[in-house]
Design a protein around this motif. Structure first.
Motif, PDB file in Angstrom:
ATOM      1  N   LEU A 110      69.673 -24.868  20.852  1.00 32.57           N
ATOM      2  CA  LEU A 110      68.405 -24.736  20.119  1.00 32.57           C
ATOM      3  C   LEU A 110      68.634 -24.131  18.742  1.00 32.57           C
ATOM      4  CD1 LEU A 110      65.329 -24.680  19.757  1.00 32.57           C
ATOM      5  CD2 LEU A 110      65.310 -22.509  21.022  1.00 32.57           C
ATOM      6  N   LEU A 111      69.390 -23.072  18.661  1.00 38.31           N
ATOM      7  CA  LEU A 111      69.598 -22.366  17.394  1.00 38.31           C
ATOM      8  C   LEU A 111      70.500 -23.147  16.452  1.00 38.31           C
ATOM      9  CD1 LEU A 111      70.009 -18.706  18.713  1.00 38.31           C
ATOM     10  CD2 LEU A 111      67.916 -19.902  18.034  1.00 38.31           C
ATOM     11  N   SER A 112      71.424 -23.929  17.016  1.00 39.72           N
ATOM     12  CA  SER A 112      72.338 -24.697  16.163  1.00 39.72           C
ATOM     13  C   SER A 112      71.615 -25.821  15.423  1.00 39.72           C
ATOM     14  CB  SER A 112      73.470 -25.284  17.011  1.00 39.72           C
ATOM     15  OG  SER A 112      72.958 -26.217  17.953  1.00 39.72           O
ATOM     16  N   ASP A 113      70.435 -26.228  15.894  1.00 40.24           N
ATOM     17  CA  ASP A 113      69.670 -27.298  15.251  1.00 40.24           C
ATOM     18  C   ASP A 113      68.763 -26.785  14.130  1.00 40.24           C
ATOM     19  OD1 ASP A 113      70.768 -29.197  16.844  1.00 40.24           O
ATOM     20  OD2 ASP A 113      69.114 -29.308  18.275  1.00 40.24           O
ATOM     21  N   LEU A 114      68.691 -25.481  13.958  1.00 39.77           N
ATOM     22  CA  LEU A 114      67.786 -24.905  12.963  1.00 39.77           C
ATOM     23  C   LEU A 114      68.519 -24.643  11.647  1.00 39.77           C
ATOM     24  CD1 LEU A 114      65.877 -22.309  15.194  1.00 39.77           C
ATOM     25  CD2 LEU A 114      65.165 -24.627  14.598  1.00 39.77           C
ATOM     26  N   SER A 115      67.782 -24.775  10.566  1.00 42.53           N
ATOM     27  CA  SER A 115      68.333 -24.460   9.240  1.00 42.53           C
ATOM     28  C   SER A 115      68.353 -22.943   9.059  1.00 42.53           C
ATOM     29  CB  SER A 115      67.471 -25.108   8.156  1.00 42.53           C
ATOM     30  OG  SER A 115      66.169 -24.530   8.169  1.00 42.53           O
ATOM     31  N   GLU A 116      68.992 -22.513   7.974  1.00 46.06           N
ATOM     32  CA  GLU A 116      69.086 -21.079   7.719  1.00 46.06           C
ATOM     33  C   GLU A 116      67.701 -20.462   7.544  1.00 46.06           C
ATOM     34  OE1 GLU A 116      71.703 -19.155   7.865  1.00 46.06           O
ATOM     35  OE2 GLU A 116      73.001 -20.868   8.351  1.00 46.06           O
ATOM     36  N   SER A 117      66.831 -21.151   6.820  1.00 45.76           N
ATOM     37  CA  SER A 117      65.473 -20.620   6.601  1.00 45.76           C
ATOM     38  C   SER A 117      64.681 -20.566   7.905  1.00 45.76           C
ATOM     39  CB  SER A 117      64.733 -21.475   5.567  1.00 45.76           C
ATOM     40  OG  SER A 117      64.569 -22.803   6.048  1.00 45.76           O
ATOM     41  N   GLN A 118      64.864 -21.574   8.748  1.00 44.36           N
ATOM     42  CA  GLN A 118      64.171 -21.577  10.039  1.00 44.36           C
ATOM     43  C   GLN A 118      64.689 -20.462  10.948  1.00 44.36           C
ATOM     44  OE1 GLN A 118      65.005 -25.643  11.091  1.00 44.36           O
ATOM     45  NE2 GLN A 118      62.990 -26.367  10.407  1.00 44.36           N
ATOM     46  N   LEU A 119      66.006 -20.203  10.876  1.00 45.45           N
ATOM     47  CA  LEU A 119      66.569 -19.100  11.650  1.00 45.45           C
ATOM     48  C   LEU A 119      65.988 -17.768  11.182  1.00 45.45           C
ATOM     49  CD1 LEU A 119      70.376 -19.964  12.029  1.00 45.45           C
ATOM     50  CD2 LEU A 119      68.727 -19.667  13.870  1.00 45.45           C
ATOM     51  N   GLU A 120      65.807 -17.628   9.891  1.00 43.23           N
ATOM     52  CA  GLU A 120      65.234 -16.397   9.357  1.00 43.23           C
ATOM     53  C   GLU A 120      63.813 -16.196   9.865  1.00 43.23           C
ATOM     54  OE1 GLU A 120      66.434 -13.880   7.555  1.00 43.23           O
ATOM     55  OE2 GLU A 120      68.423 -14.789   7.778  1.00 43.23           O
ATOM     56  N   LYS A 121      63.033 -17.287   9.877  1.00 43.78           N
ATOM     57  CA  LYS A 121      61.655 -17.202  10.372  1.00 43.78           C
ATOM     58  C   LYS A 121      61.631 -16.863  11.859  1.00 43.78           C
ATOM     59  CE  LYS A 121      59.773 -20.508   7.032  1.00 43.78           C
ATOM     60  NZ  LYS A 121      59.145 -21.845   6.847  1.00 43.78           N
ATOM     61  N   LEU A 122      62.541 -17.498  12.622  1.00 39.02           N
ATOM     62  CA  LEU A 122      62.574 -17.257  14.063  1.00 39.02           C
ATOM     63  C   LEU A 122      63.006 -15.823  14.374  1.00 39.02           C
ATOM     64  CD1 LEU A 122      61.984 -19.012  16.537  1.00 39.02           C
ATOM     65  CD2 LEU A 122      64.421 -19.489  16.735  1.00 39.02           C
ATOM     66  N   LYS A 123      63.845 -15.283  13.480  1.00 40.87           N
ATOM     67  CA  LYS A 123      64.306 -13.910  13.666  1.00 40.87           C
ATOM     68  C   LYS A 123      63.127 -12.926  13.619  1.00 40.87           C
ATOM     69  CE  LYS A 123      67.956 -12.812  11.314  1.00 40.87           C
ATOM     70  NZ  LYS A 123      68.844 -12.370  10.196  1.00 40.87           N
ATOM     71  N   PRO A 132      50.625 -21.211   9.575  1.00 40.15           N
ATOM     72  CA  PRO A 132      51.261 -22.291   8.780  1.00 40.15           C
ATOM     73  C   PRO A 132      52.674 -21.934   8.312  1.00 40.15           C
ATOM     74  CG  PRO A 132      49.006 -21.896   8.063  1.00 40.15           C
ATOM     75  CD  PRO A 132      49.334 -20.784   9.000  1.00 40.15           C
ATOM     76  N   TYR A 133      52.954 -20.647   8.182  1.00 39.84           N
ATOM     77  CA  TYR A 133      54.269 -20.211   7.731  1.00 39.84           C
ATOM     78  C   TYR A 133      55.367 -20.685   8.692  1.00 39.84           C
ATOM     79  CZ  TYR A 133      58.106 -16.918   6.795  1.00 39.84           C
ATOM     80  OH  TYR A 133      59.327 -16.359   6.539  1.00 39.84           O
ATOM     81  N   PHE A 134      55.016 -20.764   9.991  1.00 41.00           N
ATOM     82  CA  PHE A 134      55.995 -21.150  11.021  1.00 41.00           C
ATOM     83  C   PHE A 134      55.874 -22.623  11.421  1.00 41.00           C
ATOM     84  CE2 PHE A 134      55.452 -16.550  11.820  1.00 41.00           C
ATOM     85  CZ  PHE A 134      56.772 -16.144  11.737  1.00 41.00           C
ATOM     86  N   LEU A 135      55.147 -23.428  10.615  1.00 38.58           N
ATOM     87  CA  LEU A 135      54.870 -24.812  11.000  1.00 38.58           C
ATOM     88  C   LEU A 135      56.153 -25.612  11.258  1.00 38.58           C
ATOM     89  CD1 LEU A 135      52.732 -26.965  11.504  1.00 38.58           C
ATOM     90  CD2 LEU A 135      52.834 -27.545   9.055  1.00 38.58           C
ATOM     91  N   ASP A 136      57.144 -25.479  10.360  1.00 38.40           N
ATOM     92  CA  ASP A 136      58.373 -26.259  10.532  1.00 38.40           C
ATOM     93  C   ASP A 136      59.164 -25.801  11.755  1.00 38.40           C
ATOM     94  OD1 ASP A 136      58.873 -23.822   9.286  1.00 38.40           O
ATOM     95  OD2 ASP A 136      60.685 -24.574   8.284  1.00 38.40           O
ATOM     96  N   VAL A 137      59.133 -24.492  12.025  1.00 44.66           N
ATOM     97  CA  VAL A 137      59.811 -23.960  13.213  1.00 44.66           C
ATOM     98  C   VAL A 137      59.104 -24.449  14.474  1.00 44.66           C
ATOM     99  CG1 VAL A 137      60.419 -21.867  14.492  1.00 44.66           C
ATOM    100  CG2 VAL A 137      60.630 -21.926  11.994  1.00 44.66           C
ATOM    101  N   TYR A 138      57.776 -24.414  14.446  1.00 45.67           N
ATOM    102  CA  TYR A 138      56.994 -24.856  15.602  1.00 45.67           C
ATOM    103  C   TYR A 138      57.259 -26.334  15.906  1.00 45.67           C
ATOM    104  CZ  TYR A 138      52.942 -25.572  18.634  1.00 45.67           C
ATOM    105  OH  TYR A 138      52.126 -25.870  19.691  1.00 45.67           O
ATOM    106  N   ALA A 139      57.331 -27.151  14.844  1.00 42.09           N
ATOM    107  CA  ALA A 139      57.598 -28.582  15.034  1.00 42.09           C
ATOM    108  C   ALA A 139      58.991 -28.793  15.633  1.00 42.09           C
ATOM    109  CB  ALA A 139      57.476 -29.309  13.695  1.00 42.09           C
ATOM    110  N   LYS A 140      59.961 -28.000  15.160  1.00 43.56           N
ATOM    111  CA  LYS A 140      61.330 -28.119  15.678  1.00 43.56           C
ATOM    112  C   LYS A 140      61.395 -27.719  17.146  1.00 43.56           C
ATOM    113  CE  LYS A 140      65.583 -29.055  14.296  1.00 43.56           C
ATOM    114  NZ  LYS A 140      65.974 -30.271  13.588  1.00 43.56           N
ATOM    115  N   LEU A 141      60.710 -26.633  17.500  1.00 38.81           N
ATOM    116  CA  LEU A 141      60.687 -26.175  18.892  1.00 38.81           C
ATOM    117  C   LEU A 141      60.021 -27.198  19.798  1.00 38.81           C
ATOM    118  CD1 LEU A 141      59.720 -22.398  18.456  1.00 38.81           C
ATOM    119  CD2 LEU A 141      61.981 -23.345  18.938  1.00 38.81           C
TER     120      LEU A 141
END
Length: 377
Positions: free
Chosen positions: A10-23, A112-121
C-alpha cells in the motif's frame, strides 16, 4: 516514519506528497501479546497495517470466540471501514508483541486536502477486496464439495459398519451349523475391504488421506511398539490382579494361551494357530473400517477446532467399533473400547493404518493368545 515502511504494498504505491499526508493521520501502536485493538460490534473509523508481529481475527458466537484467520507483517486489518460505516464484524488481538500502524479515516473522507490519498486507498482496497472475494468463493465451493463428499462417505461407512456387525453375528451362528465357516468369513471380509477401498478411491481424496500409505513405515512401527509396550504390561498386571484377588479365578494361570478353547478336550494346536493367523489377518480389516473409514471421515466432516474434532471422531468411531463386539459380551465390548481410544489417538497422530494395525495385533495376540483373557470374559 512511513518512509521506512516503503516495502509494504500500500505505501509503496503512494507518492512522497501522499505519504506526507497519510503520515498526518497515522499513529504507531506497540502492543503486547493478547491485546485487542479492534472490538467486534464497535464503530471504528481506523484501519491498520501490521509492521511487526502477528494478529488473530476472532468472531464471537454466543459466549464463545472462534478464530477466523491469522495475519502477519505487511497485512492490513479493518479496511472495510473505507466502504461502510458499520460496526466491526470481528475482533482482532495480538498473538505476540506487535508494532502496528493505525490510520484514522474519519479525517480523510470529507476533507478535500486528502482527496488524492482517499482515491488511492479506495482503488487499492477495492482491488484487494475483489481478489479476496474471488478467493473466498473458490474456497467456499471447495469446502462444500469436500463436506458433501466426506459426508456421503461417512454415511456409507456407517452403513457398512452396521452390516459388518450383523455379519459378525451371522458368522458366530454359522460356526455352530457348519463344520468350517472359514471360507464364508474370508468372502465377507474381502467384500468389506473391496467396498471400503472403492469408496475411498471414489471420494476424490488420495489414499494417504485415509492412512493407506507406506511412508515412514519403519518409524511408524517402532513408535507404535514403544507406545504399546505399557499396555502389554498393564494387561499382564490386570490378569495378575484378577487371579490373585478374585476367588473364582484363583485356579487360572497367569499365562493361558489355550484360553480360547472352552475345555481342555477342545484344545487343538492347528485350530489355535489357524485362529491366531486369522486374527492377524482380521485386525487390519477392522482398522480399515474403523480408522481409515469412520475416523478419517469424521475428522474431516465434523466442525470445530482440530483437537475437538479429532477426539469426537475417536470417541464416535470407537462407540461403533465396540458396539460391533457387544454380541460377544458387554465385558468384551468394554475391553475393545478402552484400547480403541488409544488406537484412535495413535492413528490421529500417525495417520497410518500400519502403525495402529501393528499395535492392535500386539495387544490382541498378547491378551487373547498368550495371557488368555478369553475365559474370563
Amino acid at each position: 516514519m512511513l518512509e521506512s515502511y516503503k516495502n509494504i504494498p500500500l505505501l509503496s504505491d503512494l507518492s512522497e506528497s501522499q505519504l506526507e499526508k497519510l503520515k498526518e493521520i497515522s499513529t504507531e501502536l506497540r502492543l503486547k501479546t493478547g491485546e485487542t485493538f479492534v472490538n467486534e460490534g464497535e464503530v471504528d473509523h481506523r484501519f491498520f497495517i501490521i509492521i511487526e508481529g502477528k494478529v488473530e481475527i476472532i468472531k464471537k458466537n454466543g459466549s464463545r470466540y472462534y478464530p477466523i484467520a491469522q495475519l502477519s507483517q505487511g497485512e492490513i486489518v479493518g479496511e472495510m471501514i473505507l466502504f461502510e460505516n458499520a460496526p466491526r464484524s470481528a475482533s482482532v488481538k495480538t498473538m505476540e508483541p506487535s508494532v502496528i500502524l493505525c490510520f484514522d479515516l474519519e479525517k480523510v473522507k470529507n476533507n478535500p486536502y486528502f482527496l488524492d490519498v482517499y482515491a488511492k486507498l479506495t482503488t487499492f482496497f477495492g482491488e484487494k477486496i475483489s481478489r479476496r472475494l474471488r478467493y473466498t468463493n473458490e474456497v467456499t465451493v471447495e469446502i462444500l464439495k469436500e463436506r458433501l463428499a466426506i459426508g456421503s462417505f461417512a454415511v456409507n461407512i456407517i452403513a457398512i459398519t452396521t452390516l459388518y456387525a450383523i455379519s459378525l453375528q451371522i458368522l458366530q451362528k454359522l460356526k455352530s451349523i457348519m463344520s468350517n465357516s472359514t471360507l464364508v468369513t474370508i468372502i465377507v471380509l474381502m467384500s468389506f475391504c473391496y467396498f471400503i477401498i472403492s469408496m475411498m478411491i471414489n471420494s476424490g481424496y488420495p489414499l494417504k488421506t485415509f492412512g493407506l500409505t507406506f511412508q515412514n513405515w519403519k518409524r511408524v512401527m517402532l513408535e507404535s511398539f514403544l507406545y504399546t509396550t505399557p499396555f502389554l504390561l498393564t494387561i499382564l498386571l490386570i490378569k495378575f490382579c484378577i487371579i490373585t484377588f478374585i476367588d473364582k479365578f484363583h485356579n487360572f494361570a497367569l499365562f493361558d494361551p489355550m484360553a480360547i478353547f472352552k475345555t481342555s478336550a477342545d484344545v487343538n494346536m492347528k485350530v489355535y494357530f489357524a485362529a491366531l493367523f486369522g486374527y492377524i489377518i482380521f485386525v487390519p480389516i477392522q482398522e480399515l473400517i474403523v480408522r481409515s473409514g469412520i475416523q478419517s471421515a469424521l475428522q474431516k466432516f465434523l466442525s470445530g477446532s482440530k483437537t475437538k474434532t479429532t477426539w469426537m471422531a475417536i470417541l464416535l468411531s470407537n462407540v461403533l467399533f465396540a458396539g460391533g463386539h457387544s454380541h460377544i459380551s458387554p465385558g468384551f465390548a468394554l475391553s475393545v473400547f478402552i484400547p480403541g481410544i488409544f488406537w484412535g489417538w495413535l492413528y490421529a497422530k500417525q495417520n497410518s493404518i500400519i502403525g495402529v494395525s501393528f499395535s492392535h495385533i500386539l495387544i490382541g495376540v498378547w491378551g487373547a493368545f498368550i495371557i488368555g483373557f478369553e475365559n474370563i470374559f
